[in-house]
Structure formats: structure tokens, C-alpha cells
Motif scaffolding. Sequence first.
Motif, PDB file in Angstrom:
ATOM      1  N   ASP A 619     -33.073  20.255  -5.229  1.00  0.00           N
ATOM      2  CA  ASP A 619     -34.286  20.650  -4.330  1.00  0.00           C
ATOM      3  C   ASP A 619     -33.409  21.470  -3.441  1.00  0.00           C
ATOM      4  OD1 ASP A 619     -36.225  19.408  -5.358  1.00  0.00           O
ATOM      5  OD2 ASP A 619     -36.342  17.525  -3.886  1.00  0.00           O
ATOM      6  N   ILE A 620     -32.462  21.127  -2.773  1.00  0.00           N
ATOM      7  CA  ILE A 620     -31.674  21.827  -1.698  1.00  0.00           C
ATOM      8  C   ILE A 620     -31.532  23.147  -2.410  1.00  0.00           C
ATOM      9  CG2 ILE A 620     -29.614  21.990  -0.535  1.00  0.00           C
ATOM     10  CD1 ILE A 620     -29.502  19.134  -0.216  1.00  0.00           C
ATOM     11  N   SER A 621     -30.833  23.264  -3.564  1.00  0.00           N
ATOM     12  CA  SER A 621     -30.331  24.508  -4.413  1.00  0.00           C
ATOM     13  C   SER A 621     -31.722  25.284  -4.569  1.00  0.00           C
ATOM     14  CB  SER A 621     -30.006  24.306  -5.771  1.00  0.00           C
ATOM     15  OG  SER A 621     -29.855  25.380  -6.356  1.00  0.00           O
ATOM     16  N   LYS A 622     -32.868  24.838  -4.724  1.00  0.00           N
ATOM     17  CA  LYS A 622     -34.180  25.593  -5.062  1.00  0.00           C
ATOM     18  C   LYS A 622     -34.478  26.128  -3.603  1.00  0.00           C
ATOM     19  CE  LYS A 622     -38.732  24.856  -6.798  1.00  0.00           C
ATOM     20  NZ  LYS A 622     -39.711  24.237  -5.989  1.00  0.00           N
ATOM     21  N   SER A 623     -34.248  25.363  -2.370  1.00  0.00           N
ATOM     22  CA  SER A 623     -34.913  25.790  -1.183  1.00  0.00           C
ATOM     23  C   SER A 623     -34.123  26.984  -0.708  1.00  0.00           C
ATOM     24  CB  SER A 623     -34.967  24.610  -0.420  1.00  0.00           C
ATOM     25  OG  SER A 623     -34.441  24.751   0.739  1.00  0.00           O
ATOM     26  N   PHE A 624     -32.665  26.691  -0.870  1.00  0.00           N
ATOM     27  CA  PHE A 624     -31.787  27.751  -0.787  1.00  0.00           C
ATOM     28  C   PHE A 624     -32.101  29.331  -1.254  1.00  0.00           C
ATOM     29  CE2 PHE A 624     -27.908  30.501  -1.333  1.00  0.00           C
ATOM     30  CZ  PHE A 624     -27.187  30.534  -0.167  1.00  0.00           C
ATOM     31  N   CYS A 625     -32.344  29.237  -2.791  1.00  0.00           N
ATOM     32  CA  CYS A 625     -32.665  30.275  -3.604  1.00  0.00           C
ATOM     33  C   CYS A 625     -33.926  30.985  -2.980  1.00  0.00           C
ATOM     34  CB  CYS A 625     -32.705  30.133  -4.972  1.00  0.00           C
ATOM     35  SG  CYS A 625     -31.223  29.558  -5.734  1.00  0.00           S
ATOM     36  N   GLU A 626     -35.041  30.136  -2.656  1.00  0.00           N
ATOM     37  CA  GLU A 626     -36.426  30.718  -2.290  1.00  0.00           C
ATOM     38  C   GLU A 626     -35.902  31.376  -1.131  1.00  0.00           C
ATOM     39  OE1 GLU A 626     -39.014  27.333  -4.371  1.00  0.00           O
ATOM     40  OE2 GLU A 626     -39.048  27.228  -2.276  1.00  0.00           O
ATOM     41  N   TYR A 627     -35.379  30.805   0.008  1.00  0.00           N
ATOM     42  CA  TYR A 627     -35.380  31.244   1.180  1.00  0.00           C
ATOM     43  C   TYR A 627     -34.547  32.684   1.152  1.00  0.00           C
ATOM     44  CZ  TYR A 627     -35.875  30.765   6.271  1.00  0.00           C
ATOM     45  OH  TYR A 627     -36.115  31.097   7.355  1.00  0.00           O
ATOM     46  N   TRP A 714     -25.568  25.259   2.280  1.00  0.00           N
ATOM     47  CA  TRP A 714     -26.465  25.432   1.376  1.00  0.00           C
ATOM     48  C   TRP A 714     -28.074  25.148   1.957  1.00  0.00           C
ATOM     49  CZ3 TRP A 714     -26.798  27.073  -3.853  1.00  0.00           C
ATOM     50  CH2 TRP A 714     -25.294  27.338  -4.252  1.00  0.00           C
ATOM     51  N   THR A 715     -27.844  25.230   3.513  1.00  0.00           N
ATOM     52  CA  THR A 715     -29.104  25.207   4.182  1.00  0.00           C
ATOM     53  C   THR A 715     -29.777  26.486   4.261  1.00  0.00           C
ATOM     54  OG1 THR A 715     -27.923  25.893   6.276  1.00  0.00           O
ATOM     55  CG2 THR A 715     -28.013  23.535   5.937  1.00  0.00           C
ATOM     56  N   ARG A 716     -31.172  26.533   4.744  1.00  0.00           N
ATOM     57  CA  ARG A 716     -31.804  27.811   4.611  1.00  0.00           C
ATOM     58  C   ARG A 716     -30.972  28.766   5.674  1.00  0.00           C
ATOM     59  NH1 ARG A 716     -37.906  26.123   5.313  1.00  0.00           N
ATOM     60  NH2 ARG A 716     -36.979  24.492   6.632  1.00  0.00           N
ATOM     61  N   SER A 717     -30.314  28.316   6.819  1.00  0.00           N
ATOM     62  CA  SER A 717     -29.767  29.206   7.847  1.00  0.00           C
ATOM     63  C   SER A 717     -28.652  29.883   7.013  1.00  0.00           C
ATOM     64  CB  SER A 717     -29.193  28.316   8.928  1.00  0.00           C
ATOM     65  OG  SER A 717     -30.134  27.432   9.457  1.00  0.00           O
ATOM     66  N   ARG A 718     -27.992  29.200   6.407  1.00  0.00           N
ATOM     67  CA  ARG A 718     -26.869  29.808   5.430  1.00  0.00           C
ATOM     68  C   ARG A 718     -27.529  30.965   4.887  1.00  0.00           C
ATOM     69  NH1 ARG A 718     -21.281  29.126   6.617  1.00  0.00           N
ATOM     70  NH2 ARG A 718     -21.133  27.041   7.952  1.00  0.00           N
ATOM     71  N   ALA A 719     -28.752  30.409   3.944  1.00  0.00           N
ATOM     72  CA  ALA A 719     -29.452  31.454   3.052  1.00  0.00           C
ATOM     73  C   ALA A 719     -29.609  32.802   3.839  1.00  0.00           C
ATOM     74  CB  ALA A 719     -30.528  31.032   2.190  1.00  0.00           C
ATOM     75  N   TRP A 720     -30.092  32.627   5.184  1.00  0.00           N
ATOM     76  CA  TRP A 720     -30.331  33.791   5.908  1.00  0.00           C
ATOM     77  C   TRP A 720     -28.970  34.593   6.074  1.00  0.00           C
ATOM     78  CZ3 TRP A 720     -33.496  32.737  11.151  1.00  0.00           C
ATOM     79  CH2 TRP A 720     -33.748  33.964  11.697  1.00  0.00           C
ATOM     80  N   LEU A 721     -27.806  33.800   6.613  1.00  0.00           N
ATOM     81  CA  LEU A 721     -26.962  34.522   6.901  1.00  0.00           C
ATOM     82  C   LEU A 721     -26.266  35.236   5.692  1.00  0.00           C
ATOM     83  CD1 LEU A 721     -25.262  31.861   9.074  1.00  0.00           C
ATOM     84  CD2 LEU A 721     -25.797  33.997   9.807  1.00  0.00           C
ATOM     85  N   CYS A 722     -26.509  34.645   4.482  1.00  0.00           N
ATOM     86  CA  CYS A 722     -26.066  35.221   3.291  1.00  0.00           C
ATOM     87  C   CYS A 722     -26.845  36.586   2.928  1.00  0.00           C
ATOM     88  CB  CYS A 722     -26.271  34.159   2.195  1.00  0.00           C
ATOM     89  SG  CYS A 722     -25.591  34.812   0.581  1.00  0.00           S
ATOM     90  N   SER A 723     -28.116  36.655   3.238  1.00  0.00           N
ATOM     91  CA  SER A 723     -29.029  37.788   3.036  1.00  0.00           C
ATOM     92  C   SER A 723     -28.427  38.816   4.059  1.00  0.00           C
ATOM     93  CB  SER A 723     -30.489  37.343   3.194  1.00  0.00           C
ATOM     94  OG  SER A 723     -30.707  37.471   4.687  1.00  0.00           O
ATOM     95  N   LEU A 724     -28.068  38.441   5.248  1.00  0.00           N
ATOM     96  CA  LEU A 724     -27.646  39.451   6.115  1.00  0.00           C
ATOM     97  C   LEU A 724     -26.283  39.924   5.661  1.00  0.00           C
ATOM     98  CD1 LEU A 724     -28.283  37.664   9.830  1.00  0.00           C
ATOM     99  CD2 LEU A 724     -29.548  39.524   8.737  1.00  0.00           C
ATOM    100  N   HIS A 725     -25.492  39.283   5.030  1.00  0.00           N
ATOM    101  CA  HIS A 725     -24.193  39.449   4.793  1.00  0.00           C
ATOM    102  C   HIS A 725     -24.373  40.510   3.473  1.00  0.00           C
ATOM    103  CE1 HIS A 725     -19.915  39.285   3.349  1.00  0.00           C
ATOM    104  NE2 HIS A 725     -20.354  39.281   2.147  1.00  0.00           N
ATOM    105  N   ILE A 726     -25.117  40.347   2.599  1.00  0.00           N
ATOM    106  CA  ILE A 726     -25.578  41.225   1.563  1.00  0.00           C
ATOM    107  C   ILE A 726     -26.069  42.529   1.984  1.00  0.00           C
ATOM    108  CG2 ILE A 726     -27.110  41.479  -0.625  1.00  0.00           C
ATOM    109  CD1 ILE A 726     -26.874  38.355  -1.001  1.00  0.00           C
ATOM    110  N   GLU A 727     -27.021  42.333   3.048  1.00  0.00           N
ATOM    111  CA  GLU A 727     -27.590  43.587   3.519  1.00  0.00           C
ATOM    112  C   GLU A 727     -26.265  44.645   4.194  1.00  0.00           C
ATOM    113  OE1 GLU A 727     -30.746  42.745   6.206  1.00  0.00           O
ATOM    114  OE2 GLU A 727     -30.783  44.650   6.851  1.00  0.00           O
ATOM    115  N   GLN A 728     -25.619  44.045   4.766  1.00  0.00           N
ATOM    116  CA  GLN A 728     -24.607  44.802   5.311  1.00  0.00           C
ATOM    117  C   GLN A 728     -23.413  45.030   4.486  1.00  0.00           C
ATOM    118  OE1 GLN A 728     -23.019  42.159   8.472  1.00  0.00           O
ATOM    119  NE2 GLN A 728     -25.044  42.545   9.663  1.00  0.00           N
ATOM    120  N   ASN A 729     -23.193  44.446   3.543  1.00  0.00           N
ATOM    121  CA  ASN A 729     -21.957  44.815   2.605  1.00  0.00           C
ATOM    122  C   ASN A 729     -22.238  45.038   1.193  1.00  0.00           C
ATOM    123  OD1 ASN A 729     -19.541  44.102   4.552  1.00  0.00           O
ATOM    124  ND2 ASN A 729     -21.089  42.203   4.513  1.00  0.00           N
ATOM    125  N   HIS A 730     -23.266  44.668   0.690  1.00  0.00           N
ATOM    126  CA  HIS A 730     -23.424  44.884  -0.929  1.00  0.00           C
ATOM    127  C   HIS A 730     -24.816  45.478  -1.309  1.00  0.00           C
ATOM    128  CE1 HIS A 730     -19.961  42.413  -1.172  1.00  0.00           C
ATOM    129  NE2 HIS A 730     -20.573  41.241  -0.352  1.00  0.00           N
TER     130      HIS A 730
END
Length: 739
Positions: A619-627, A714-730
Motif C-alpha cells: 500500500d505504501i509503495s502504491k501510494s508513493f507511485c500514485e503521488y 516512501w512517504t508522499r512528501s518524499r514522492a513530492w521531493l522526488c518529483s521536484l528532483h526529477i523536474e530539476q535534473n532529469h
Amino acid sequence: MDWDDLNFAHIPIGVLSQVYESFSHQWDEEQAQETSVHYTPRTLARILVDEAFSGVDNRAEAVVLDPACGAGVFLVLAFRRLVHEHWKKVGNRPDTRAIQRILYRQLRGFEISESALRLSALALYITAIEVNGTQRPPRSLKFPRPLRGEVLFDFGHDNSDGKRGFVLGSLGDQVPAALNGTFDIVVTNPPWTRLRAGRNEVDGPKLVTEINAEFTAISRRALKARRWLGTADEYENPDHNPDFPFLWRATEWVRPGGLIAMALPARIILKQAGKGKEARDTLLRAVTVTGILNGSDLEKTPVWPNMDLPFMLLFARNAVPKPDHTFHFVTPIRENRLSSIGQFRVDYKSAEMVSVQEVIDKPWLLKALAVGTTLDVDVIERLPHNSVREFWRTEHLYSGEGYHLGAGLKQYPADHLVQLRDLEIPENGFGVPDDLEVWGVRHQRRTAHMPRNSKLYQPPLAIVPQAQGENRATPKAFLSLASALAFSQSFYGFSAAGAEQGDVISALIYLLVHSSLFQHFCLMRSSRQGASYRTILKEDIEGFPFQDPRKLPSEVRARILNLAQSLERNEQPWDEIDKLVFEICGLDEHDEVVVRDTVTYCGPYRSVRERAESPITPDISKSFCEYLEAMMQPLFGLTDQRVVVQPVDQDPGWGIPAWQFVTVAMSNRGSTNWRGFLTKITAEANKTGASRVVVRIPQGGGLLIGIINQQRFWTRSRAWLCSLHIEQNHLNAFPVEAK
Ligand SMILES: C[S@@+](CC[C@H](N)C(=O)[O-])C[C@H]1O[C@@H](n2cnc3c(N)ncnc32)[C@H](O)[C@@H]1O
């Protein structure tokens, strides 16, 4: 102790320091405590020494001082490093003479303890022999002169007449002024035990207040010598602590531009107000802090055995900083698996660049970054500015700590308490128990040391216990709308007596304190929570945002009263309470995610840490992916592309995988079998201590992201930070497809 039992060829650095600490505490616990005899573990000492050297240009020639050298762990590490640097510079291994020259010319240690100095000398002799390639004939290893008086200095004689307690030692006049400005590096773990009035005053050579006045004078003298923008005459040494004076004295010993590296108590960065904050601001203005490694999450772990206080490592250059100066602020998070063997990981989100000006303007900033991330800082910044404090002041309402019985202390009449029911925390539930005893009967008295003003106990009243407990199972406040209630000094009371609609005001306080947002606020801002203590201060409640509930729509006021009643009935309507508080404070659903994640995974409690470290569930993995997907999709809206984030299945091998992976790709990409590759990435990532790896899939295949298998990552906040990282670098891992 039988020295014959020890094989000096195999004694690792730091052992003698440990010997010193254990023996000092066995011989004379009180003196060892008062003079802060705690050795610095080798890993931390090495970080301090290595980082200090990396800031010096001519490393082979660096002159190094430890002004509280204990058994010499820093001196030994610096000695080895200097030998290494000479070797590198000259190209040949230093011979006996060169080694001895380094020892006699480039190392200095000050102490007040005779036994510590003996152990330091022994440690330096052993090191000199160890680093020497030509140990034969042994005669050639003979040292030309004793180290005492040339390398190691005893500044403890003001304590030699048998008096006990703290002595100024290295901070005093015995240290020749000629040494000022002669060192390239001062690296130390100075004493940080606060001097206490009472014990020290009975036994100590000087009154604690007198010593503190000297601390202040030393600090002002050092500050006066600097060309900084502040005024030295207003500086006061905070809380009778000897650590700051060592820091200021270090600015005199180190040459301009030299390096200061110190192990210090983390309270320096956690303080929110008063002299503590002023001293920190002065530090940030008067020296160029280059980095702080905040170890407050590692307190009471084998990273620093026997150390019960939160610590930090400070790195600074002896120069006044530029106005826009920024520094690295690093907070390793505690992972029991690593910290139980004395190690820690610096997570990618644990390292931030922060500006000096921001830290001065927002005293809570370092605390917030220590516990959370920049997302948490954003939440705090967006909270409304009206506070409970201001509301109570403008409405002329009463608040304060409850009565203090103080048996044995001077007593005052407490007639206003005698007939009141006296609050006790119920075993279950969130309401005031019905069967409370009356104060006079319970305590069998009519006086108290601090009975407080009778206004404090008048209804409508919200009463907040200082100890808030680990989770939502325990009450965080009580409400008494109709009758006056007595409560002790373990509670803070907020009485809305006399205010129009006082019941709604008190009910709102009751709900606020029970909300996740309040818990988050305390984690981010309370100087108590997270650093040794598990209680809150009155200023934490007073600093919380507060909207006058009488100005809210009547429907919201009714909700406040209903929810308060429902909680008193033990119905625990947590989601509704959180929703109401987020709404009143004007926060949106993304802020809510950040607050909930931080409260769930970042508290200073064991239960929270264990949850944070446990492996993720599907469930945690799913919520991370969705976010993550939802956060990234807007980036692809314009090009009409759809991004898909999916968990990667791993070999159902042995045990729980240490890493879990997701792919981020365009919807039209086929799936790949990653299995063999994942093993290789995991092996590489484990070597580096990373907590996240991002691998680009060739030919626009998107990204493969590996994250350590711990729920906190694997929190949604980390998913958010991950999306910011991708946006800036990848973003270029996702080429725009031609239609
Ligand atoms: C926290 S210990 C650190 C020792 C050593 N740096 C280490 O890490 O192993 C502090 C040391 O400072 C010494 N000390 C206490 N007060 C001092 C003073 N006023 N001047 C110099 N040294 C002092 C104590 O004897 C003790 O050895």
C-alpha cells in the motif's frame, strides 16, 4: 592497571581516551562530570580533524591546537594527518627527525587534568613510533625533550590547592597571549557541562556567577577584536555554559582565516529565544560558519557512547562572513541498524544550504530542517501570524503554569484553591474525570509555595499537560467550560473567563492542541521537543496560530463546540479535528500530506523511529507511485504525454530486500526485466551509503529509481521531493515524442 597486558602495536586511536574517560568517572565521578570528561569517539573526531584540514592550504605546515585535549584523540589524529601531508609534499616517508619536528612544532594540547595529559603524552609517543618506518635501533626513537611544557600544557594549577569544581584553565590568564593568532587549526571537544549554582558554589573555587561573568568578559574581548557589525558590549554568555567561551577564545588562538572545528551541544542550534538565540546569532555574524553536522537525532546511541546530550559538529573559518553567506547544515537521521554499530547515513535530504540571515530571522529554521525538510519549512512559513499569545494579550485573558505546592519552601495562603476540584489525568479518555478530589482534601493543606492567581483556574478553561505522550492515545488537553478547576505546575492553563463566547475560545484551544498540526508545530519549533526532552513549553502553545473564533462563520463555531464535545466523550474524531485546524489555518491538502508524514515518521519517540525504519508495504509503495505520478503529470500535459510510475517486482529471494525500486516512464514504453540489474545497483548503492539512486534508462526510457526499503523514505512528501528532483535534473530522460 597492568600495562603489560596491552600490546601497544595494536592499540587503535581513541582507546587511551576511552581509558581516561572510564577511569575518571570511576575515580571521581563528580569532578569528571563537572569538568566534562567525555571522550570523543574516533569516527566523530576524525570527521572534525579531516574537515578542518581540508580547509587549510598549506596542510603539511599546519599548526594545530586542542585546548581541552583530554587523552589526546584529536592530537593523535592531527599528528597522523600531518605526517601523511609531509610525506605527500616531500615525496619521502618522514624520518625520525621529521616526525619529531612535526610533534614539537606543529601540535599543542592544553588541559587541566594531570592524568589526561599523561595519557595524551603516551598516545603521542606511541603514534610517533607507529608512524616511523625505521624503528631500529630503538635508541633512535628516543624523544629529545619531554612533551610537557612544549607540546602539552597543564593549565589546571589554579585547581592545585585541592579545591574542586570548574576552573578557567585554558580560558584563563595563564595561557600566554603570545599564542594568539599562531594556530592554523583549533580542533576540540571543549567542556560543555553547564555550571550549576549550588553544588559548584559550595565546592568550587569561585562562585558560578563569578565564573560566568568571566565567560562573558572573555567572549566580549574576543568579539571586540573582530570587525563585525555587532556590539560586543551587549553580549552575555548563555546559561553558565563553558562551550561558547571556548569558541570565542578559539577565534583568538586561530590566525585570521584559520579553521575552527568543534564538537558542541546541539542546544546551540535548537534555542529559539533569549541569550541562547543571541549567542547563536552572534556566532553566525562574527565567524564564517562553513558547516554544521547536527547529531541531535543520534543522541544516546553508540555513535557517541555514554553521551546523553544531543550534539553537533561545528566547522568555521576565522573570518567575518559576507552578508549573504550560506553554510551546509547536515542532519544524519537515526537508523537503529547503523547507529547500533556507531554509524550513520547522511541522507540526500539531510543536507541543506542555509543562509545566515535566514537563520537569524527565523530562529526555528535549523530545528525545522533538523526534523523535517524544506517542505515542512514551507508549511511553517505559510501559517497565519496571529498567535494564541497575541489573542490572550489583546483580550486581557489569563494564562500560566499551575500551582506549585513546594513543601519545604516558603508557603502562601491558597484559600482560592481549597474548594476546587484538582485535575488528575484520567487513565482513559480525553475529558475531565467526574470523580476528582477537592484540592484541600487531596493535599491536606491550605497553603502552597506558588498558589497562583485565582483567575488562572476560572472557566471556561483549557488545561494542557506539559508531557504530551507518544501518540494520540493520550490526552493533550482538558476542557472545563462551566466550573473552576485546580491544576498543578505540570499543566499550563488558558482561561477565557470574561471573554465573549469564552466557551468557543477554550474549545478551540482544546482542539488545536490535539491536532496533528500542533504536533508538527512543536516538532518544528519547540526548543524542548526532540532534544532530550519530551515535553512542551508554554511558549509553544502561545506561538501557535490562533484566529479569533468569534469572527468565524457560525457553522464553524458550531463545529468547534461539537468536535470538542465529541472528543471529551472519547469518540476521537481525529480526521475531523485535523481537517478543521488545517482549514482555520488556511493550509491545503498538500500541506496536510507533509504535516501527516512528518508527524508519523519524524517524532523523537522510539515507536515513531521503529515505524520509520520498518519495510514498506504494497500500500505504501502504491501510494508513493500514485503521488509521484500525480505530481509529475502536469509537466507532460502540454505535450500530451502520460507518465507512469510503477513499482518494480524483485526476485522473491531470501529475506526482505534492502532496496525497493520504481520506474518512471512514458505510458507507451514496454516493460523491462530488471532483475539482474537491480542486484548490481543495490551492491553499488550500499557501498556509498546512499538512500536513493536514480538511473537513467537509455533511449528515452525514463528513470529507474531505487530507494532504501524504509517507510520514512516512501512517504508522499518524499514522492513530492522526488518529483521536484526529477523536474530539476532529469527531465531530458523523457524526450518529447514526434506525433
Ligand atoms: C569533553 S572532554 C574532551 C576531551 C578530548 N578532547 C576528547 O575528546 O577525548 C573535555 C576535557 O576538557 C578538560 N577541561 C575541562 N575544563 C577545562 C578548562 N577550563 N581548560 C582546559 N581543559 C578543560 C577536561 O579535563 C576534559 O578532559
